[in-house]
Design a protein around this motif. Structure first.
Motif, mmCIF file in Angstrom:
data_model
loop_
_atom_site.group_PDB
_atom_site.id
_atom_site.type_symbol
_atom_site.label_atom_id
_atom_site.label_comp_id
_atom_site.label_asym_id
_atom_site.label_seq_id
_atom_site.Cartn_x
_atom_site.Cartn_y
_atom_site.Cartn_z
ATOM 1 N N LEU A 190 0.961 -1.232 -0.002
ATOM 2 C CA LEU A 190 -0.087 0.022 -0.033
ATOM 3 C C LEU A 190 0.827 1.167 0.141
ATOM 4 O O LEU A 190 0.604 2.201 -0.722
ATOM 5 N N LEU A 191 1.721 1.310 0.870
ATOM 6 C CA LEU A 191 2.626 2.343 1.084
ATOM 7 C C LEU A 191 3.435 2.572 -0.166
ATOM 8 O O LEU A 191 3.458 3.859 -0.690
ATOM 9 N N GLY A 192 4.203 1.698 -0.717
ATOM 10 C CA GLY A 192 4.983 1.715 -1.908
ATOM 11 C C GLY A 192 4.084 2.548 -3.074
ATOM 12 O O GLY A 192 4.588 3.161 -3.786
ATOM 13 N N THR A 193 2.696 1.768 -3.267
ATOM 14 C CA THR A 193 2.070 2.137 -4.464
ATOM 15 C C THR A 193 1.443 3.680 -4.237
ATOM 16 O O THR A 193 1.584 4.178 -5.241
ATOM 17 N N ALA A 217 6.740 2.597 -14.121
ATOM 18 C CA ALA A 217 5.552 1.796 -14.570
ATOM 19 C C ALA A 217 4.339 2.986 -14.462
ATOM 20 O O ALA A 217 3.815 3.427 -15.641
ATOM 21 N N PHE A 218 4.444 3.543 -13.270
ATOM 22 C CA PHE A 218 3.149 4.694 -13.329
ATOM 23 C C PHE A 218 3.543 5.856 -14.202
ATOM 24 O O PHE A 218 2.680 6.414 -14.856
ATOM 25 N N GLY A 219 4.955 6.267 -14.325
ATOM 26 C CA GLY A 219 5.194 7.230 -15.102
ATOM 27 C C GLY A 219 4.870 7.172 -16.453
ATOM 28 O O GLY A 219 4.215 8.241 -17.317
ATOM 29 N N LYS A 220 5.015 5.835 -16.997
ATOM 30 C CA LYS A 220 4.755 5.600 -18.443
ATOM 31 C C LYS A 220 3.076 5.521 -18.832
ATOM 32 O O LYS A 220 2.932 6.186 -19.433
ATOM 33 N N LEU A 221 2.619 4.761 -17.535
ATOM 34 C CA LEU A 221 1.054 4.852 -17.559
ATOM 35 C C LEU A 221 0.328 6.228 -17.777
ATOM 36 O O LEU A 221 -0.266 6.451 -18.223
ATOM 37 N N PHE A 222 0.957 6.939 -16.648
ATOM 38 C CA PHE A 222 0.214 8.298 -16.502
ATOM 39 C C PHE A 222 0.265 9.031 -17.467
ATOM 40 O O PHE A 222 -0.740 9.462 -18.091
ATOM 41 N N SER A 223 1.479 9.030 -18.168
ATOM 42 C CA SER A 223 1.556 10.076 -19.202
ATOM 43 C C SER A 223 1.054 9.678 -20.523
ATOM 44 O O SER A 223 0.336 10.489 -21.272
ATOM 45 N N GLY A 252 -7.878 3.917 -11.160
ATOM 46 C CA GLY A 252 -8.094 2.311 -11.673
ATOM 47 C C GLY A 252 -6.734 1.669 -11.782
ATOM 48 O O GLY A 252 -6.491 0.629 -11.245
ATOM 49 N N GLN A 253 -5.939 2.571 -12.530
ATOM 50 C CA GLN A 253 -4.502 1.936 -12.728
ATOM 51 C C GLN A 253 -3.666 1.676 -11.496
ATOM 52 O O GLN A 253 -3.000 0.732 -11.128
ATOM 53 N N ILE A 254 -3.875 2.805 -10.390
ATOM 54 C CA ILE A 254 -3.214 2.362 -9.324
ATOM 55 C C ILE A 254 -3.778 1.327 -8.375
ATOM 56 O O ILE A 254 -2.932 0.512 -7.880
ATOM 57 N N LEU A 255 -4.920 1.074 -8.495
ATOM 58 C CA LEU A 255 -5.637 0.077 -7.635
ATOM 59 C C LEU A 255 -5.057 -1.396 -8.474
ATOM 60 O O LEU A 255 -4.770 -2.202 -7.790
ATOM 61 N N TYR A 256 -5.007 -1.332 -9.634
ATOM 62 C CA TYR A 256 -4.631 -2.326 -10.481
ATOM 63 C C TYR A 256 -3.130 -2.694 -9.896
ATOM 64 O O TYR A 256 -2.540 -3.950 -9.701
ATOM 65 N N TYR A 257 -2.403 -1.787 -9.723
ATOM 66 C CA TYR A 257 -0.884 -2.073 -9.501
ATOM 67 C C TYR A 257 -0.853 -2.314 -7.836
ATOM 68 O O TYR A 257 0.151 -3.175 -7.756
#
Lengths: 282, 290
Positions: A94-97, A166-172, A211-216
């Protein structure tokens, strides 16, 4: 087919469409070559890994013994320890995500073509994200242990780092799919760049990003179960310890515990994701 | 157009504004509730892990110094001024990198073969419920247990070395690709399949001539993407003695050979880049010609 067309008719058609047929045949030959090459490489790999029938049989025999010894799953007197370690694993995930998402959003904004049209910044950010993603979470855990020492804190940072990529790529990518018309509307009424972002783009992408954050988070509960193997906290430490000391009943207990937890998290998170995408239409 | 913006009379506007405020406040309330729950979870998690913000601030400086040590050779010079010294072990490392690639490739291909064999059994449009349920649970088990856990167990069963790594990646890939393949199979157009089974074709013939041709390109795409993921997975197999470059990496980290760590990491990242370029090129060619 042969009943419907006379032989010479087929021959005639073949001759007339020779181009198409020959291409088909050469394509098939190409595919066959490709398959043969793949299989040759496969057998080379098997030879290099020293895979042999006797080794497989002996190994399977031992594996069978282990599995027999695993039944029934039993934690002995350490149930409490394992449940606490599992809590630690979930906390790390949780904290890491969360940390990764907080850090990734501003960086992703810098890497989005429609918000910051500076080619150099974008390319640098993208390559940076790719480099971070190229390194496995477990390697990041090792590096962070070198910095902050053994323990769950290194695990949190490891998950955060590898998700940052991963988030940087997905979010952008998500930011770039945002509809530009609301932005133009705000600009036409004299809004600042910050207002364009806040009222034009973020409302469109936030549900998707959530949604992406939850998935990760789901997938991170899986990674967080293993980072303990190198000493970065969570249940992985107990798992690898029990495997190495051949305590098979405890091993199977931990594995079952992890599987059940992951299934529960998946269930909750898929419900939440459905609620987010349903309640706030994009 | 010279129509001025119409303002509604207040008595008409008031109920509208009230209902808007109601809707907005309901949304805001839900948002606040969600955020509260989330923050509570974060606090509990922080307490459980024992997050110490003072320590964090204290240690964040250490990250910078750790990084500078990663790029400073024993002689004190910056690493890129003397690449020969930095990459002193490149022969051995390249061989290990090759082994890692081979582990990833072999594991991916074997797992893909297994997934291909089982995906038709797990697809809802081809298989009745009971065998489908069994196949799905099996795939789920294979992909939920992390590959490194399989590797730990296989090292004990099959002995140290890349074979354990190959098998661990194979099992995990089997579960992951099996699921993706199943989804692809479930999304096909059933008309060709109906056509073949209506002429008395067997189940095998239906799959071979109606299902597989529709699914092959999608499957190749998934498999290539999986190869990339598995290279990353193979790079850590050495941590538990299952072959590849991970063995060298973990011993360099444990012995504080900082520049070796950075050299190995750069080699891994570089290989991931190259793999990425190659797979995307293959995918583009497949998509244009196929």
């Amino acid at each position: 087919m042969n009943k419907l067309f006379a032989k010479d008719q087929i021959a005639e058609t073949t001759r007339r469409h020779r181009g198409a047929m020959v291409i088909g045949r050469s394509r098939r030959r190409q595919q066959a070559m490709f398959a043969i090459g793949a299989l040759v490489l496969l057998s080379f790999g098997l030879v290099q890994a020293e895979v042999s029938p006797t080794r497989i049989l002996a190994g399977l025999g031992r594996l069978g013994e282990f599995i027999v010894l695993m039944i029934p799953p039993d934690a002995g007197s350490s149930t409490r320890t394992y449940v606490e370690a599992l809590g630690e694993t979930l906390s790390i995930a949780l904290l890491g995500t969360m940390l990764a998402a907080l850090a990734a959003l501003p960086l992703a904004i810098l890497a989005s073509r429609n918000i910051l049209p500076i080619w150099l910044v974008r390319v640098l950010m993208r390559r940076g994200f790719d480099s971070i993603r190229g390194v496995d979470t477990l390697i990041w855990a090792l590096i962070w242990i070198g910095v902050v020492g053994l323990g769950p804190f290194a695990g949190v940072l490891a998950i955060a780092t590898s998700d940052l990529g991963a988030f940087g790529k997905l979010f952008s990518e998500t930011l770039e799919t945002a509809d530009q018309r609301p932005v133009e509307g705000i600009r036409s009424t004299g809004g600042t760049a910050l207002q364009e972002l806040r009222y034009g783009i973020l409302p469109q992408v936030l549900p998707l990003i959530a949604g992406q954050i939850l998935y990760y988070f789901e997938s991170n509960t899986r990674s967080a179960t293993i980072i303990g193997i190198v000493g970065a906290g969570g249940i992985g430490l107990h798992l690898s310890e029990q495997i190495r000391t051949l305590e098979w009943q405890k091993v199977s207990f931990i594995i079952v515990l992890v599987l059940v937890t992951v299934a529960v998290i998946d269930f909750i998170s898929s419900k939440l994701r459905a609620a987010i995408s349903g309640a706030r239409p994009v | 157009m010279n129509t001025a913006l119409q303002h509604l009379p207040p008595q008409q506007l008031r109920p509208l504004l009230a209902s808007y405020a109601l809707a907005a406040s309901a949304r805001r309330r839900r948002m606040v509730a969600g955020l509260t729950v989330f923050l509570a979870c974060v606090l509990v998690a922080g307490w459980w892990v024992g997050v110490d913000l003072a320590m964090f601030i204290d240690k964040i400086g250490a990250f910078g110094s750790y990084f500078s040590r990663l790029f400073r050779l024993d002689s004190g010079a910056l690493a890129w001024t003397d690449p020969a010294d930095w990459f002193w072990g490149w022969r051995k490392w390249l061989a290990l990198l090759g082994e890692t690639l081979l582990i990833a490739y072999t594991g991916t291909l074997l797992g893909a073969m297994g997934g291909f064999a089982l995906c038709f059994l797990a697809a809802s449009n081809l298989t009745p419920a009971t065998p489908r349920w069994l196949a799905r649970r099996f795939l789920e088990f294979c992909r939920t247990v992390p590959e490194i856990v399989f590797a730990l167990i296989f090292v004990l069963a099959f002995g140290l070395g890349p074979m354990a790594g190959v098998l661990a990646l194979m099992i995990h890939t089997f579960g992951a690709l099996g699921k993706l393949y199943t989804e692809i199979v479930e999304n096909i157009d059933m008309k060709p399949a109906d056509g073949i089974s209506s002429t008395g074709g067997t189940r095998l013939a239906t799959i071979a001539y109606a299902v597989v041709p529709q699914t092959l390109s999608g499957m190749v795409t998934c498999t290539l993407l999986r190869l990339e993921i598995n290279f990353r997975g193979a790079s850590i197999m050495g941590f538990v003695g299952a072959g590849g470059i991970g063995q060298e990496l973990i011993s360099a980290v444990r012995k504080f050979y900082y520049t070796d760590v950075s050299a190995l990491l750069i080699m891994i990242i570089f290989t991931v880049f190259i793999l990425d370029i190659i797979t995307s090129r293959i995918l583009r060619r497949l998509n244009t010609t196929g």
